[in-house]
Each structure stands twice: as structure tokens, then as C-alpha cells.
Design a protein around this motif. Structure first.
Motif: not given
Length: 151
Positions: A105-106, A108-110, A112, A114-116, A119-120, A123
Motif C-alpha cells: 500500500v505504501r 502504491l500511495l507513493g 500515485a 499521495l505522500h500526505s 494517508f501515511s 497505512v
């Protein structure tokens, strides 16, 4: 596998009645010595849902679904709760699964962008949610079905 408390024959984990004598397996399969009333209620709901795969979960009320599918102690204490309940192997396996899910997930977020912080932070709820949703079913498998496998 559970055993019928009436006749002693082996009972199916998904059947509601003993195939040998017709006794109510849902009520008798949870008649384990030393089991608290809370666990008996949870196990009865699991039996009502058809066992660990929950094929008849539609028959459960919302409160019974919450009881079966969420354990607040496992949410808070995760692997320590599992070890305290005698399920250390499952704790190790779920820790590995949680680590892989969290890393995936981290990534995928990275990817995309989405480093907020929000979101972190979200996770890190993945391991807690994994332990909380599996704990009651895993404990049922251990106590009633005598299954102490890795997953």
C-alpha cells in the motif's frame, strides 16, 4: 472437528444438526469447558453463520456480524493478543501478511503521489485491522475445530 455432545460422533463444522442423532450442533459444539459466556456467544454466531467461511452470514444480525468480524482487543494488541490466546504461529503469519500489505500500500500511495501525512497514518491501521478481523475466527478454529495451522 467438533464432536456432538449428545452421542459423541464427529460433527460437521458447517452443519446445524448432528448427522448421527439429530442434536443441535450449533449449541453443543461450543460447550467447551472453561469458555466464557462472551466466547460462547461469539462461537454460537459463527455456527449460525455456517462456520469459519461464513456461508450463511446473511442470517446474522448486524450486532452478531460485528461480534464475529471484529475483536477490539486484537485491534489494540495484535500479535500479543494472539500469543496470549495460544496462537503464536498465526501471529507470526499475520505479521508477515500485514508487513507485505503495508509495504504494498505504501508503494502504491507513493507511485500515485499521495505522500500526505493522513494517508501515511492510515497505512499503519492495516495490521490492526487484519488482526481484529481475523481473531475471533482464528480462535474458533483453534478451540472448536482444533486447527492450529499457520493461517
Amino acid at each position: 472437528m467438533p464432536f456432538c455432545q449428545q452421542c459423541g460422533s464427529q460433527a460437521s463444522s458447517t452443519a446445524h444438526f448432528c448427522f448421527n442423532c439429530g442434536a443441535d450442533v450449533a449449541a453443543t459444539a461450543i460447550a467447551l469447558p472453561g469458555l466464557s459466556e462472551g466466547w460462547k456467544t461469539c462461537f454460537a454466531a459463527l455456527q449460525k453463520a455456517g462456520g469459519v467461511d461464513l456461508p450463511q452470514s446473511i442470517e446474522l444480525t448486524l450486532a452478531e456480524r460485528a461480534l464475529v468480524l471484529f475483536n477490539p482487543w486484537a485491534f489494540l494488541f495484535g500479535p500479543f493478543y494472539y500469543v496470549a490466546k495460544g496462537m503464536a504461529r498465526k501471529a507470526v503469519a499475520l505479521c508477515i501478511v500485514a508487513l507485505v500489505l503495508t509495504a504494498g500500500v505504501r508503494l502504491l500511495l507513493g507511485a500515485a503521489g499521495l505522500h500526505s501525512v493522513m494517508f501515511s497514518a492510515l497505512v499503519f491501521f492495516i495490521p490492526s485491522a487484519l488482526f481484529a478481523t481475523r481473531a475471533n475466527i482464528d480462535y474458533f478454529k483453534k478451540m472448536v475445530l482444533d486447527d492450529e495451522g499457520w493461517l
